[in-house]
Motif scaffolding. Structure first.
Motif, PDB file in Angstrom:
ATOM      1  N   HIS A  22       0.848  -1.195   0.000  1.00 46.30           N
ATOM      2  CA  HIS A  22       0.000   0.000   0.000  1.00 46.30           C
ATOM      3  C   HIS A  22       0.879   1.239   0.000  1.00 46.30           C
ATOM      4  O   HIS A  22       1.942   1.256   0.633  1.00 46.30           O
ATOM      5  CB  HIS A  22      -0.888   0.024   1.250  1.00 46.30           C
TER       6      HIS A  22
ATOM      7  N   GLN B  88      11.032   5.194   1.148  1.00 45.29           N
ATOM      8  CA  GLN B  88      11.345   6.376   1.949  1.00 45.29           C
ATOM      9  C   GLN B  88      10.508   7.585   1.535  1.00 45.29           C
ATOM     10  O   GLN B  88      10.161   8.410   2.348  1.00 45.29           O
ATOM     11  CB  GLN B  88      12.846   6.696   1.788  1.00 45.29           C
TER      12      GLN B  88
ATOM     13  N   HIS C  46      -1.480   4.384   7.836  1.00 43.88           N
ATOM     14  CA  HIS C  46      -0.349   4.159   6.930  1.00 43.88           C
ATOM     15  C   HIS C  46       0.648   5.311   6.927  1.00 43.88           C
ATOM     16  O   HIS C  46       1.689   5.217   6.311  1.00 43.88           O
ATOM     17  CB  HIS C  46      -0.851   3.899   5.515  1.00 43.88           C
ATOM     18  N   SER C  47       0.278   6.392   7.551  1.00 44.56           N
ATOM     19  CA  SER C  47       1.243   7.490   7.575  1.00 44.56           C
ATOM     20  C   SER C  47       2.220   7.333   8.720  1.00 44.56           C
ATOM     21  O   SER C  47       3.148   8.098   8.861  1.00 44.56           O
ATOM     22  CB  SER C  47       0.514   8.815   7.706  1.00 44.56           C
TER      23      SER C  47
ATOM     24  N   ASP D 265      11.960   6.748   7.062  1.00 40.98           N
ATOM     25  CA  ASP D 265      10.566   6.550   6.677  1.00 40.98           C
ATOM     26  C   ASP D 265      10.336   5.249   5.924  1.00 40.98           C
ATOM     27  O   ASP D 265       9.212   4.957   5.531  1.00 40.98           O
ATOM     28  CB  ASP D 265      10.102   7.725   5.807  1.00 40.98           C
ATOM     29  N   SER D 266      11.400   4.501   5.719  1.00 42.31           N
ATOM     30  CA  SER D 266      11.279   3.295   4.894  1.00 42.31           C
ATOM     31  C   SER D 266      10.688   2.125   5.643  1.00 42.31           C
ATOM     32  O   SER D 266      10.059   1.258   5.042  1.00 42.31           O
ATOM     33  CB  SER D 266      12.658   2.867   4.372  1.00 42.31           C
TER      34      SER D 266
ATOM     35  N   ARG E  14       7.662  -0.079   4.650  1.00 42.08           N
ATOM     36  CA  ARG E  14       6.402   0.545   5.073  1.00 42.08           C
ATOM     37  C   ARG E  14       5.196   0.050   4.279  1.00 42.08           C
ATOM     38  O   ARG E  14       4.118  -0.170   4.827  1.00 42.08           O
ATOM     39  CB  ARG E  14       6.557   2.056   4.915  1.00 42.08           C
ATOM     40  N   SER E  15       5.382  -0.175   2.989  1.00 42.82           N
ATOM     41  CA  SER E  15       4.233  -0.538   2.148  1.00 42.82           C
ATOM     42  C   SER E  15       3.685  -1.917   2.494  1.00 42.82           C
ATOM     43  O   SER E  15       2.557  -2.244   2.137  1.00 42.82           O
ATOM     44  CB  SER E  15       4.618  -0.487   0.672  1.00 42.82           C
ATOM     45  N   TYR E  16       4.470  -2.739   3.167  1.00 49.68           N
ATOM     46  CA  TYR E  16       4.031  -4.099   3.504  1.00 49.68           C
ATOM     47  C   TYR E  16       3.414  -4.174   4.900  1.00 49.68           C
ATOM     48  O   TYR E  16       3.059  -5.263   5.357  1.00 49.68           O
ATOM     49  CB  TYR E  16       5.223  -5.060   3.483  1.00 49.68           C
TER      50      TYR E  16
END
Lengths: 997, 187
Positions: free
Chosen positions: A607, A756, B4-5, B100-101, B160-162
């Protein structure tokens, strides 16, 4: 029906815990500790199922995983599980089981008519019979599958859930029989981490079924005590009900653990273990094999060891009057145990001509007659055994019928070498035990005990002890006190098996069915037929006759089949060899293999940082690789097509916002970063000024386009690369490969930054105004931020990098912020200011804008077969430097005038839609294969032209400009084509005036 | 529901022998030098006052400073508490902010390793239980960084996306293990 075949005492069952269960709808009762098979036998149920091909009546044949006959369907609806072995199903409260492969019922199976026609249904009959007319084969196949079967798979999703686990240990011991238990104890005593698994609910293997004492306690109790002792050790893990079904490379064993039922909804029904061990000890035991004689498949014919197990372990009499037929000493133990449990034993038929006097003495004590040199020739009965015909082993046609309802047969024992053989090792034939035993190991494994052909208890215990110690030593553990453990003292009858091969009884009639593979209905006649027809290799025999196939994989049949084939080939059995042993050892539920990775979770979904915002806006999502991205944001009552057109129009006329966080992002730093990029891309990057970006194209070594993207120079030695979303990991691997392998001398460091940075594209003629309001500290006009210019600044107070890049052909800005603030940026940009509404747009609108501009897509136009020249990008190819793929571009085939090149297409007839994927023809009608001159790679409905437009790869490319071509759309029929006009690929603002605004 | 943020907050799961909390959102730097790893190591030693371990999968703890995770030849991850970072640029090296990763969870208790083993094929038995450690691996196909703080306390960090998928997979396993434990105890 009460448990009239259950003895009042004895067995390892809990009579205080009765359990109700249903079989074919009838209510029965059994006890905790029963299997479904033992409970059925206790209730006098003999007929359990019907055979695979001939639908002959079948009953319980064994007491373990080798069961070929008593296959049942468990449960109903989505929880139904076909082909479960009744001999391994633990009885539980309210268990429900059904016979399978019968219609309308197991008692009255109309398909048993097959048995009457069996003479014309030999092995491979369908290969010969159903050849014509060919068009009817699908119907034939359907009918054959209906007539021959193995239960019905549920047609609804499995509601159970499954757990997968990885585990590691120093020593894995498979099998908790006497050898395995001793081995685990020995290995554990050294401090090694040990895992011990056994497929049964209770440990001990055959110790559960013997009437021996070990260290003064019944053998089953000794096994349970040893198991408990191991359970209590901190360096040992034990798993019952855990079947090791596959042995894979690098000493990995796959194990399926069945979890006893509970009420917790989170409790998995099965657990799949993948265990890697430094050393593996296989103590998988041996499997008894049947004797081959006529009608040896009737319910009531049972392996002798199984009859003994039902008597001793479950206190169940598997019949009332028994005959024992054997070629080894264990048959005598069966006769003793059956007699002692209350059965009348009519006779022991021993194919050997002489046996130990002690055995004869035991029989005499119990009044059991013994016929040496005799065996069973035939049986009679209906749905259960009525009598057996006995006679001399070397004379056809038995001489005497003996009434009985149980025939216990023992044709000797075959070591369970399956897991050992799955390592790649080849079993070798042992003439001493007339069976295949483990050959030299191919992995860090040792096979012991009965699995190695050692059928003597004391020997097995000693072997286990030594093997455990050795495994620990080879795993790196110091064995200082090797004598600290000893084997238990054994008391009781413990016979050597002394088998003599006896592969086939005389056939009483020419067409008598002597079953070799009971599960697959393979008879001696089938094997002879296969041999006559030239299927003389054991592998061919298996495929032709199905010998050794099915859920039991020939556990009870293979060796008999090989022996018969050897005799037909007039060669010794070792020359015939074995078929290949492949996992799984026993059937494994597909759900266990999948674990939690089913449905939407078959692969992970990624996501973007703005996913919550997209959800709030009602986005419709579509997958892009592992990512899920908004396809569009339809408004109430709006179709997706209307939505896409509205969004694209908003970008062309006002301003739109899209999430491009999925773009691959890579930091490239180091003194040689510029040189590295020069080599990777077809165009020059070392000359790129700081604060500027450039579009780049990278090729594979074969000259085909790999990817495109932009590179921004941040400082003298630092660049920021973006690549396509779907290629992000592939491009990073490409870069790493060249750095590590081809140019290790370059001072370049890579860092992936895809996660990132959140990124958005703000596009449209009003985009600058919207962005400038949120970015007061930096001027965004064309002078300060020209096309392909980049600045680091803040947007809505968020540290950001803005790059003036357009993928839409409009004035546009890509804005990068730390991912944690992506949502904040999105929200800030969507706020309506000065009556300017920012429209969020999704992937489909982005595609409309791309195609209108004639920009290539990776995967569509750049499909792995196209060069830069094919796509009209030849001017990007630098002539001043070398780059990856340059040399391959010199190949004549890549410069041929007739190559397919990028063009645009518009409909020749107003209103026609140009279908994506259509083949492009030069003529209005297809002239057959090979007449295609290209294909449509992308198509859309243009918002600026109000018509369908497409990009296509067409032979000759722009040479055909103005020509009419024809699109063959299979959906419209083979002879229906759509005329289209060839144009330049850019349909909108070819001068790029709007982009440079 | 996951925001998600940022990192999910609070305790997500608790059962005897197993707790899953949100891992703290720390400041992460990736420091790497393919061409001059010894110079980068020397720089880090000077800047941080402690020489980082070179052995991959080890962690160097800097009193009052970051934890330094050796993740590859000439490549370290520096994990700082929030608000702190490396002050000066490293010569002939790249030091990149990747804070942020990654996001993730802190798993603690006797069942922590077994939980990890439900999706991660890595052998953790060889880890020295007395020292912190780290490793890159996978959990149900999701890229994973394991940062072992203590014997039975692991920070499991994923791109982060996972995060949502990882949380689902982790909780699915945790619930199943808890049910198994309860089932065993109840006989």
């Amino acid at each position: 029906m009460s448990q009239k075949f259950r003895n009042l005492t004895g067995g390892n069952i809990s009579r205080n815990s009765p359990l109700d269960f249903r079989f074919n709808g009838t209510l029965y009762q059994g006890y905790q500790g029963d299997t479904l098979a033992s409970a059925l036998l206790a209730n006098g149920v003999r007929l359990v199922g019907r055979s695979f091909k001939y639908h002959r009546p079948r009953g319980v044949f064994s007491a373990g995983p080798e069961e070929p006959s008593a296959l049942v369907q468990l449960g109903r609806g989505p929880l139904a599980e076909p082909n479960t072995r009744a001999t391994q199903v633990e009885l539980s409260a309210n268990l429900e089981a059904f016979s399978q492969n019968c219609w309308p019922s197991v008692n009255l199976d109309l398909l048993s008519i097959n048995n009457l026609f069996s003479a014309v249904l030999p092995a491979g009959f369908y290969y010969k019979t159903f050849m014509a007319p060919r068009r009817l084969w699908p119907w034939y196949e359907k009918m054959i599958r209906k007539a021959a079967g193995m239960g019905t798979a549920p047609d609804q999703a499995d509601p159970d859930h499954y757990l997968c686990s990885y585990a590691h240990c120093d020593v894995l011991v498979v099998g908790a029989g006497p050898s395995g238990l001793m081995s685990a104890r020995a290995a554990a005593s050294t401090g090694a981490s040990v895992m011990l698994v056994d497929e049964n609910p209770a440990p001990g293997g055959w110790l559960q079924r013997e009437r021996l004492n070990l260290d003064g306690m019944p053998s089953a109790n000794w096994a349970e005590s040893a198991w408990q002792e191991l359970t209590d050790l901190p360096n040992v893990t034990v798993h019952a009900r855990a079947t090791a079904f596959g042995y894979y490379d690098h000493n990995m064993v796959a194990i399926l653990e069945r979890i006893p039922g509970g009420t917790d909804k989170d409790l998995p029904s099965q657990r799949l273990w993948r265990v890697r061990a430094k050393r593996i000890v296989l103590a998988t035991g041996a499997i008894e094999r049947p004797l081959v004689f006529a009608n040896n498949d009737r319910p009531g014919v049972m392996l002798a060891g199984a009859a003994r197990a039902y008597a001793n372990q479950y206190a169940v009499r598997a019949g009332s009057r028994a005959v024992v037929a054997t070629n080894n000493n264990s048959g005598y133990l069966t006769a003793v145990d059956l007699a002692d449990s209350g059965l009348a034993v009519a006779a022991v038929m021993d194919s050997r001509c002489s046996v130990d006097h002690a055995l004869l003495g035991m029989m005499e004590e119990r009044g059991i007659p013994v016929d040496l040199g005799h065996t069973v020739h035939d049986t009679r009965g209906g749905k259960t055994l009525g009598a057996v015909r006995t006679g001399a082993t070397d004379v056809a046609g038995g001489s005497q019928w003996v009434d009985c309802d149980l025939l216990a047969v023992s044709g000797g024992w075959s070591p369970a070498v399956h897991l050992h053989a799955q390592t790649g090792a080849r079993p070798v034939y042992s003439p001493q035990i007339e069976a295949f035993v483990p050959g030299p190991s191919k992995q860090a494994e040792q096979t012991i005990g009965a699995a190695r052909g050692n059928y003597e208890l004391e020997g097995c215990l000693n072997e286990g002890l030594r093997a455990g110690m050795q495994a620990a030593r080879l795993a790196g553990f110091d064995i200082s006190d090797e004598d600290s453990l000893s084997i238990p003292a054994i008391s009781g009858v413990n016979l050597l098996y002394g088998q003599e091969a006896f592969w086939q009884a005389p056939r009483p009639g020419k067409r008598s069915k002597q079953f070799v593979d009971i599960q697959d209905d393979v008879t001696t006649l089938d094997i002879e037929l296969a041999h006559r027809e030239g299927y003389v290799s054991v592998e061919h025999l298996k495929r032709y006759t199905t010998l050794g196939m099915g859920t039991d994989q020939g556990k009870t049949s293979n060796i008999n089949g090989m022996a018969l084939l050897a005799r037909l080939r007039q060669e010794p059995i070792p020359r015939v060899g074995t078929t290949t042993f492949r996992p799984p050892y026993t059937p494994v539920t597909l759900g266990a293999l999948a674990g939690g990775e089913t449905g939407a979770r078959v692969k992970p979904t990624r996501h973007t940082p703005m996913h919550a915002q997209h959800l709030a806006l009602g986005a419709v999502f579509a997958p892009l690789g592992l990512w899920t991205r908004p396809q569009g944001y339809p408004r109430p009552g709006e179709s997706m097509q209307q939505c896409v057109q509205r969004e694209a129009r908003a970008v062309r006329s006002a301003v739109g916002l899209t999430d491009v966080s999925t773009l691959g992002k890579i930091s490239i730093q180091g003194a040689d970063a510029g040189e590295f990029l020069n080599r990777i891309y077809v165009n020059q990057f070392s000359s790129l000024p700081t604060g500027r970006a450039r579009y780049g194209l990278m090729l594979r070594e074969d000259g085909m386009i790999l990817d495109d993207g932009t590179v921004t120079r941040l400082s003298e030695h630092a660049y920021f690369m973006t690549c396509t979303s779907g290629n992000a990991s592939g491009v990073l691997q490409h870069l790493e490969y060249y750095l590590e392998v081809a140019w290790p001398e370059l001072d370049v460091n890579l860092c992936e930054l895809t996660e990132q940075w959140a990124a958005v594209a703000l596009a449209g003629p009003l985009s600058r105004g919207v962005l400038q309001r949120l970015c007061p500290e930096s001027a965004l006009d064309a002078t300060h931020l020209p096309v392909m210019g980049a600045i680091d600044t803040t947007v809505a107070g968020i540290p950001a990098r803005i790059i003036r890049i357009s993928f839409s052909g409009e004035l546009a800005f890509e804005i990068y912020v730390p991912s944690s603030r992506g949502g904040e940026l999105w929200d800030a940009l969507l706020v309506t200011r000065d009556h300017i509404e920012v429209t969020p747009y999704g992937m489909d609108a982005l595609e409309v804008l791309r195609i209108e501009k004639g920009f290539i897509g990776i995967g569509t136009e750049a499909d792995g077969r196209t060069t830069a020249e094919d796509l009209g990008l030849q001017r990007m190819l630098s002539k001043k430097k070398w780059f990856v793929g340059q040399l391959a571009l010199q190949r004549p085939g890549l410069n041929h005038a007739d190559r397919m090149k990028l063009v645009g297409l518009t409909p020749a007839i107003a209103g026609d839609e140009l279908p994506e994927g259509a083949q492009v023809l030069a003529q209005a009608v297809s002239t057959g294969p090979g007449c295609s001159i290209g294909h449509v790679s992308s198509s859309t409905h243009s918002v600026v032209l109000g018509t369908s437009i497409a990009l296509a790869l067409v032979k000759g490319g722009s040479i055909r400009s103005g020509d009419t071509v024809f699109l063959a759309d299979p959906a419209r029929g083979a002879n229906q084509t759509i005329p289209a006009r060839v144009t330049a690929p850019c349909f909108y603002d070819p001068e790029g005036a709007r982009l440079h605004d | 529901m996951i925001d998600h943020s940022g990192s999910p907050g609070g305790t997500l799961f608790s059962a005897p022998g197993l707790t899953i909390d949100a891992a703290p959102v720390d400041h992460w730097l990736q420091a790497g030098s393919r061409a001059h790893p010894s110079q980068l190591k020397a720089f880090l030693a000077t800047a941080l006052g402690v020489e980082p371990n070179e052995r991959v999968n080890t962690v160097t703890r800097v009193p009052g400073g970051p934890e330094i995770l050796a993740v590859g030849p000439g490549r370290w991850l520096l994990r700082y508490p929030p608000g702190r970072t490396l002050d000066s640029p490293a010569p002939q090296s790249s030091v990149t902010d990747i804070s942020d990763s990654m996001l993730g969870f802190r798993v603690s208790g006797d069942g922590a390793r077994e939980l990890l083993g439900t999706g991660c094929p890595l052998e953790l038995g060889d880890w020295d239980d007395t020292r912190p450690g780290c490793a890159h691996s996978l959990f149900h196909h999701i890229p994973l960084l394991i940062h072992r703080l203590q014997n039975n306390t692991l920070d499991l960090l994923v791109p982060r996306s996972y995060l949502a998928e990882f949380q689902h997979a982790l909780l699915h396993s945790a619930r199943a293990l808890a049910a198994l434990q309860s089932n065993t105890e109840n006989g």
